[in-house]
Write a protein that holds these residues in place. Structure first.
Motif, PDB file in Angstrom:
ATOM      1  N   ILE A 191      75.040  42.308  51.884  1.00 47.28           N
ATOM      2  CA  ILE A 191      74.782  40.831  53.329  1.00 47.28           C
ATOM      3  C   ILE A 191      73.028  41.219  52.656  1.00 47.28           C
ATOM      4  O   ILE A 191      72.981  39.684  52.544  1.00 47.28           O
ATOM      5  N   PHE A 192      72.810  42.421  51.797  1.00 46.56           N
ATOM      6  CA  PHE A 192      71.162  41.943  51.464  1.00 46.56           C
ATOM      7  C   PHE A 192      71.218  40.570  50.736  1.00 46.56           C
ATOM      8  O   PHE A 192      70.100  40.140  50.801  1.00 46.56           O
ATOM      9  N   ILE A 193      72.431  40.822  50.101  1.00 48.49           N
ATOM     10  CA  ILE A 193      72.156  40.341  48.747  1.00 48.49           C
ATOM     11  C   ILE A 193      72.121  38.253  48.889  1.00 48.49           C
ATOM     12  O   ILE A 193      72.189  37.495  48.277  1.00 48.49           O
ATOM     13  N   ALA A 194      72.859  38.305  49.797  1.00 48.69           N
ATOM     14  CA  ALA A 194      73.332  37.082  50.884  1.00 48.69           C
ATOM     15  C   ALA A 194      72.471  36.340  50.919  1.00 48.69           C
ATOM     16  O   ALA A 194      71.739  35.383  50.837  1.00 48.69           O
ATOM     17  N   PHE A 195      71.521  37.279  52.876  1.00 50.61           N
ATOM     18  CA  PHE A 195      70.383  36.467  52.541  1.00 50.61           C
ATOM     19  C   PHE A 195      69.306  36.039  51.932  1.00 50.61           C
ATOM     20  O   PHE A 195      68.953  35.553  51.553  1.00 50.61           O
ATOM     21  N   GLY A 196      69.949  37.409  50.226  1.00 48.02           N
ATOM     22  CA  GLY A 196      68.280  37.048  49.442  1.00 48.02           C
ATOM     23  C   GLY A 196      68.298  35.477  48.759  1.00 48.02           C
ATOM     24  O   GLY A 196      67.956  35.198  48.167  1.00 48.02           O
ATOM     25  N   ILE A 197      69.928  35.269  48.174  1.00 45.94           N
ATOM     26  CA  ILE A 197      70.058  34.470  48.107  1.00 45.94           C
ATOM     27  C   ILE A 197      69.138  32.641  48.382  1.00 45.94           C
ATOM     28  O   ILE A 197      68.767  32.240  48.102  1.00 45.94           O
ATOM     29  N   LYS A 198      69.917  32.919  49.860  1.00 55.63           N
ATOM     30  CA  LYS A 198      69.256  32.045  51.074  1.00 55.63           C
ATOM     31  C   LYS A 198      67.569  32.043  50.240  1.00 55.63           C
ATOM     32  O   LYS A 198      67.523  31.270  51.465  1.00 55.63           O
ATOM     33  N   CYS A 199      67.234  33.489  50.224  1.00 62.95           N
ATOM     34  CA  CYS A 199      65.269  32.901  50.956  1.00 62.95           C
ATOM     35  C   CYS A 199      64.990  33.650  49.703  1.00 62.95           C
ATOM     36  O   CYS A 199      63.898  33.444  48.940  1.00 62.95           O
ATOM     37  N   ALA A 200      65.748  32.675  48.571  1.00 61.50           N
ATOM     38  CA  ALA A 200      65.559  32.218  47.143  1.00 61.50           C
ATOM     39  C   ALA A 200      64.142  33.655  46.764  1.00 61.50           C
ATOM     40  O   ALA A 200      63.091  33.514  46.058  1.00 61.50           O
ATOM     41  N   ILE A 248      60.128  42.958  45.979  1.00 67.59           N
ATOM     42  CA  ILE A 248      60.558  41.783  46.104  1.00 67.59           C
ATOM     43  C   ILE A 248      59.706  40.604  45.764  1.00 67.59           C
ATOM     44  O   ILE A 248      59.280  39.481  45.473  1.00 67.59           O
ATOM     45  N   GLY A 249      58.945  40.885  47.362  1.00 64.79           N
ATOM     46  CA  GLY A 249      57.712  39.304  48.002  1.00 64.79           C
ATOM     47  C   GLY A 249      56.720  39.679  46.964  1.00 64.79           C
ATOM     48  O   GLY A 249      56.156  37.898  46.879  1.00 64.79           O
ATOM     49  N   ALA A 250      56.688  40.550  46.104  1.00 68.46           N
ATOM     50  CA  ALA A 250      54.872  40.472  45.927  1.00 68.46           C
ATOM     51  C   ALA A 250      55.448  39.862  44.387  1.00 68.46           C
ATOM     52  O   ALA A 250      54.563  38.808  43.444  1.00 68.46           O
ATOM     53  N   VAL A 251      56.560  39.429  44.044  1.00 68.80           N
ATOM     54  CA  VAL A 251      57.080  38.980  42.580  1.00 68.80           C
ATOM     55  C   VAL A 251      57.334  37.858  43.293  1.00 68.80           C
ATOM     56  O   VAL A 251      56.312  36.524  42.680  1.00 68.80           O
ATOM     57  N   MET A 252      57.835  37.291  44.214  1.00 67.47           N
ATOM     58  CA  MET A 252      57.699  36.286  44.866  1.00 67.47           C
ATOM     59  C   MET A 252      56.225  34.901  44.986  1.00 67.47           C
ATOM     60  O   MET A 252      56.489  33.501  44.805  1.00 67.47           O
ATOM     61  N   THR A 253      55.481  35.852  45.178  1.00 66.28           N
ATOM     62  CA  THR A 253      54.591  34.712  45.228  1.00 66.28           C
ATOM     63  C   THR A 253      53.418  35.006  44.060  1.00 66.28           C
ATOM     64  O   THR A 253      52.838  33.773  44.370  1.00 66.28           O
ATOM     65  N   GLY A 279      57.804  34.667  49.775  1.00 65.74           N
ATOM     66  CA  GLY A 279      56.747  35.613  49.597  1.00 65.74           C
ATOM     67  C   GLY A 279      56.592  36.310  50.144  1.00 65.74           C
ATOM     68  O   GLY A 279      56.023  37.835  50.539  1.00 65.74           O
ATOM     69  N   ILE A 280      55.110  36.185  51.068  1.00 69.53           N
ATOM     70  CA  ILE A 280      54.219  36.284  51.929  1.00 69.53           C
ATOM     71  C   ILE A 280      55.215  37.475  52.554  1.00 69.53           C
ATOM     72  O   ILE A 280      55.007  37.715  53.592  1.00 69.53           O
ATOM     73  N   MET A 281      55.695  35.867  54.198  1.00 72.18           N
ATOM     74  CA  MET A 281      56.789  36.583  54.913  1.00 72.18           C
ATOM     75  C   MET A 281      57.873  37.697  54.206  1.00 72.18           C
ATOM     76  O   MET A 281      57.665  38.740  54.940  1.00 72.18           O
ATOM     77  N   GLY A 286      59.135  43.167  54.318  1.00 70.08           N
ATOM     78  CA  GLY A 286      59.141  44.956  53.851  1.00 70.08           C
ATOM     79  C   GLY A 286      58.763  46.044  54.359  1.00 70.08           C
ATOM     80  O   GLY A 286      58.512  47.479  54.284  1.00 70.08           O
ATOM     81  N   ILE A 287      56.733  45.512  54.734  1.00 67.58           N
ATOM     82  CA  ILE A 287      56.278  46.846  55.073  1.00 67.58           C
ATOM     83  C   ILE A 287      56.380  46.616  56.613  1.00 67.58           C
ATOM     84  O   ILE A 287      56.580  47.994  56.959  1.00 67.58           O
ATOM     85  N   GLY A 288      56.921  46.387  57.419  1.00 68.98           N
ATOM     86  CA  GLY A 288      57.640  46.404  58.581  1.00 68.98           C
ATOM     87  C   GLY A 288      57.154  46.976  59.524  1.00 68.98           C
ATOM     88  O   GLY A 288      57.435  46.958  60.567  1.00 68.98           O
ATOM     89  N   THR A 289      55.621  46.854  60.258  1.00 69.70           N
ATOM     90  CA  THR A 289      54.974  47.922  60.929  1.00 69.70           C
ATOM     91  C   THR A 289      55.077  46.151  61.823  1.00 69.70           C
ATOM     92  O   THR A 289      55.346  45.446  61.868  1.00 69.70           O
ATOM     93  N   PRO A 290      55.079  46.675  63.047  1.00 65.92           N
ATOM     94  CA  PRO A 290      54.201  45.477  64.615  1.00 65.92           C
ATOM     95  C   PRO A 290      53.528  44.306  63.504  1.00 65.92           C
ATOM     96  O   PRO A 290      53.984  42.849  63.662  1.00 65.92           O
ATOM     97  N   LEU A 291      52.466  44.410  62.646  1.00 66.52           N
ATOM     98  CA  LEU A 291      52.043  44.205  62.104  1.00 66.52           C
ATOM     99  C   LEU A 291      51.959  43.081  61.243  1.00 66.52           C
ATOM    100  O   LEU A 291      51.878  41.585  61.039  1.00 66.52           O
ATOM    101  N   GLY A 292      52.887  43.851  60.801  1.00 66.50           N
ATOM    102  CA  GLY A 292      53.342  43.053  58.604  1.00 66.50           C
ATOM    103  C   GLY A 292      54.523  42.796  59.467  1.00 66.50           C
ATOM    104  O   GLY A 292      54.963  41.297  59.259  1.00 66.50           O
ATOM    105  N   ILE A 293      55.689  42.605  60.386  1.00 65.93           N
ATOM    106  CA  ILE A 293      56.398  41.508  61.125  1.00 65.93           C
ATOM    107  C   ILE A 293      55.890  40.274  61.649  1.00 65.93           C
ATOM    108  O   ILE A 293      56.350  38.779  61.619  1.00 65.93           O
ATOM    109  N   ASN A 294      55.071  41.201  62.109  1.00 65.81           N
ATOM    110  CA  ASN A 294      53.924  39.741  63.476  1.00 65.81           C
ATOM    111  C   ASN A 294      53.287  38.114  62.427  1.00 65.81           C
ATOM    112  O   ASN A 294      53.913  37.107  62.469  1.00 65.81           O
TER     113      ASN A 294
END
Length: 563
Positions: A191-200, A248-253, A279-281, A286-294
Motif C-alpha cells: 500500500i505504501f508503494i502504491a501511494f508512493g507511485i501516485k505521489c511521484a 523521501i520528501g527531502a530528495v523530492m524537494t 516533497g515538502i508535503m 513524515g514528521i507526523g506532529t500536529p504542526l507537521g501535518i498542518n
C-alpha cells in the motif's frame, strides 16, 4: 436525506447530464455541479473524530463510502473549489469526452478522500486513473496517445499494488477500515508503494513529467490538482509519522529543480516543480506532529491554487499558439498581456502564498531536530523560485519569433483571475485557512525574521537569474528530450516488447504453416489414393468391392457402439 449523498455521486450525475446535453444547458450543469456539491458539504458539522455518514455491510465487512473528519473535509473543500475553477476554465471546450472526464475525475478524487475503507479507496483509485487518461488522449497527438498508455500502465500498477496490500491486511486484521497503517509487513509496504507511485516518489515520478505536459490545455489544470493530492491525503491518513517519508520528501524537494532549469517544455518545467512542492508535503507527513501535518495540508491547499494558475497560463499559451516549448516561444506579452501579468503573479505566489504554509513544515522540522531537512527546505525554496523565473521570462519576454496567436476566450481569463484572487486572500488572511486545518494552530507567519529570510531568498534568486542571463551562462533551452529515470525501464521494455513481437510473429507464422500442412495432408493422401496408377487404380474390382463393404460395416459397428 440530501446530506447523506456522497459528493462523488453529484459529480457523476453531472457528468451524465453533460454527456447528453449541449449548449448553454451543458455549460450551466458544468458550473452548477461543484456549486451544489459545495453547498451540501457545508451543511455537515465536522468534529474532531471521524463520522461515517454512509455505511454498507458487505458480508462480514463494513464499508464506508462517505466518512468525514477535518482532514477529509479540507481536501473536499479544495477539490470542489478546484473543480469549479477548472470547469470555468474549460467551459468553452466542445469535446464532450474532455468535459465528462473532468467531472468524473473530480468526483473520483472526492470519492477517494471521503472513503472510509480500503476497498472503496481502491475503486476510486482506479477511477482516477481511467478518467484522467482521457484528458491526455484528448489532445489526439501521437505523442499524447503513447504517453497516455504509459501513464495508464503505471496508474493501474499502483491500483494493483493497493488491492494486493488491501487483501493481505484484510486477511491479517479482518477489517477494511482506512486509517493509520503501521509500516510493517508485506501488505503495508504494498500500500505504501502504491501511494508512493501516485505521489511521484523519486524513481517512481516519471509518469508525471511524461504525461502532464501532453494533456490538453484544459486537462493539465485538472491533472495538476487531483491525482498526486489524493496520494498526499492517503499518506497523511495512513502513514503519518513514518520516518522514511522525511528522507523521501527531502530528495523530492531537490532533484527536480535541476531538471526544471534545463527543461525546454514549460509545462514539463511546472511538472518538475510540482514534485518539489509535493516533497515538502511528504516531509511534513513524515514528521507526523500536529504542526507537521498542518503544514503539509496547508501547503497542499495553497499549492493547488497557485499551481493551477500557472498551468492555466501555460494552457492559454498552448491554446493561443499551439506551442509550449521555450525554443519556440517568446514575446507573447504583447498579444497576451493579461496572461503575462497573471503568470508573473503565479510565480510570485509560488513563494509568497507558500510563505504561510511551508514555514509550518520548516518549524516542525526545527522542533523535531531535523536541522538538515530545514536547510534543504530553505535551499529548495531558492532553487524553485530561480527555476520558476524562466517560465514568464521565456514565454512572454524573450526574443519574439513572430508567432501568430489567437485570443483566449473570456472564461479562461475569468478562471485565472479567480485563482489569483484566492491566492491574494490566502496570503492576506492566513487564519482563514488555518481554521480548517486538522489540528488547532496558533501561528502568525509575518514575523520579521521570516520576512527577511524570504526577501533575501527572492533577491538572491532574482539576481542570480539576471546575472546568468546577461552573461549567457544560463542553460540555453534546447529543442531536445532530456532523459529521466524512466529511460532505464522504457528503453529495455521497448527492446523486450520488440523482441517478443518478433518471436510471436515467427511462432504465429510457423503455426500457420504447420496448420496448413496438417489440413493439406488428408487431401494429398486421398488424391494419391485415387490418382492414376494409385493403390485403388491398381486394385482388382473384386478387392475394391470387398474393401468398400468392410469399411461400411466397420463404420456401422462403430456408430452402434457409441453411447
Amino acid at each position: 436525506m440530501l446530506n447523506s449523498i456522497p459528493p462523488f455521486v453529484i459529480f457523476y450525475i453531472g457528468a451524465l447530464f453533460v454527456a447528453i446535453t449541449q449548449g448553454w444547458i451543458r455549460r450551466f450543469i458544468l458550473l452548477l455541479t461543484p456549486v451544489v456539491t459545495g453547498l451540501l458539504l457545508l451543511n455537515h458539522e465536522v468534529g474532531n473524530n471521524s463520522t461515517a455518514i454512509v455505511q454498507i455491510q458487505l458480508f462480514e465487512y463494513l464499508l464506508m463510502p462517505f466518512r468525514i473528519d477535518k482532514l477529509s473535509m479540507l481536501f473536499g473543500y479544495l477539490f470542489i473549489l478546484t473543480a469549479l475553477i477548472g470547469n470555468i476554465f474549460s467551459v468553452h471546450v466542445k469535446d464532450t469526452g474532455q468535459l465528462v472526464a473532468g467531472l468524473v475525475y473530480s468526483g473520483s478524487a472526492l470519492g477517494a478522500v471521503f472513503a472510509g475503507d480500503l476497498l472503496t479507496l481502491f475503486i476510486f483509485w482506479e477511477m482516477l486513473a481511467i478518467s484522467s487518461v482521457v484528458l491526455i488522449w484528448a489532445r489526439r497527438t501521437e505523442v499524447a496517445i503513447a504517453s497516455g498508455f504509459r501513464y495508464l500502465i503505471i496508474q493501474v500498477l499502483s491500483g494493483v499494488l493497493l488491492l494486493s496490500g488491501t487483501l493481505i491486511i484484510c486477511n491479517q486484521h479482518e477489517t477494511l477500515v482506512f486509517d493509520h497503517i503501521k509500516l510493517e509487513g508485506l501488505g503495508a509496504w504494498l500500500i505504501f508503494i502504491a501511494f508512493g507511485i501516485k505521489c511521484a516518489f523519486p524513481l517512481l515520478h516519471s509518469w508525471l513529467t511524461d504525461a502532464y505536459p501532453e494533456a490538453t490545455p484544459t486537462g493539465s489544470v485538472f491533472l495538476s490538482a487531483f491525482s498526486t493530492k489524493v496520494a498526499v491525503y492517503a499518506l497523511a491518513r495512513a502513514f503519518a509519522g513514518t520516518d522514511i517519508l522525511i528522507e523521501i520528501g527531502a530528495v523530492m524537494t531537490l532533484f527536480p529543480v535541476f531538471y526544471a532549469i534545463i527543461e525546454n517544455d514549460l509545462r514539463r518545467v511546472l511538472a518538475y516543480l510540482m514534485i518539489t512542492q509535493i516533497g515538502i508535503m511528504v516531509i511534513g507527513i513524515g514528521i507526523g506532529t500536529p504542526l507537521g501535518i498542518n503544514g503539509a495540508v496547508a501547503h497542499m491547499f495553497i499549492h493547488v491554487i497557485y499551481k493551477s494558475l500557472l498551468f492555466m497560463t501555460m494552457g492559454v499559451v498552448l491554446f493561443s499558439t499551439g506551442r509550449s516549448k521555450i525554443s519556440e516561444l517568446g514575446g507573447l506579452y504583447k498579444p497576451l498581456p493579461q496572461t503575462a501579468v497573471l503568470c508573473i503573479f503565479g510565480v510570485l505566489f509560488l513563494l509568497f502564498s507558500g510563505f504561510i504554509s511551508k514555514a509550518l513544515v520548516m518549524h516542525a522540522a526545527i522542533e523535531t531536530n531535523h536541522t538538515t531537512v530545514w536547510l534543504i527546505l530553505l535551499c529548495s525554496a531558492a532553487g524553485v523560485f530561480f527555476a520558476s523565473l524562466k517560465i514568464p521570462f521565456y514565454a512572454f519576454f524573450a526574443s519574439d519569433p513572430g508567432i501568430k496567436t489567437k485570443a483566449p476566450p473570456a472564461n479562461m481569463l475569468i478562471a485565472m483571475y479567480l485563482s489569483t484572487g484566492l491566492c491574494i486572500v490566502l496570503a492576506m488572511f492566513p487564519h482563514s485557512l488555518y481554521r480548517l486545518l486538522p489540528y488547532p494552530l496558533d501561528y502568525w507567519p509575518y514575523d520579521l525574521t521570516h520576512i527577511l529570510t524570504h526577501v533575501e531568498l527572492v533577491c538572491f534568486a532574482t539576481l542570480a537569474f539576471v546575472w546568468l542571463q546577461l552573461t549567457g551562462l544560463f542553460p540555453t533551452p534546447q529543442a531536445s528530450i532530456y532523459l529521466d529515470v524512466d529511460w532505464f525501464y522504457r528503453k529495455p521494455l521497448k527492446v523486450l516488447i520488440g523482441w517478443l513481437r518478433l518471436v510471436g510473429h515467427r511462432l504465429y507464422n510457423r503455426f500457420l504453416s504447420y496448420l496448413k500442412l496438417i489440413s493439406l495432408a488428408p487431401n494429398r493422401w486421398i488424391l494419391s489414393l485415387l490418382s492414376i496408377n494409385g493403390p485403388i487404380e491398381r486394385m482388382p474390382p473384386s478387392k475394391i468391392t470387398i474393401t468398400t463393404i468392410l469399411g461400411i460395416f466397420a463404420l456401422t459397428l462403430l456408430i452402434l457402439m457409441l453411447p
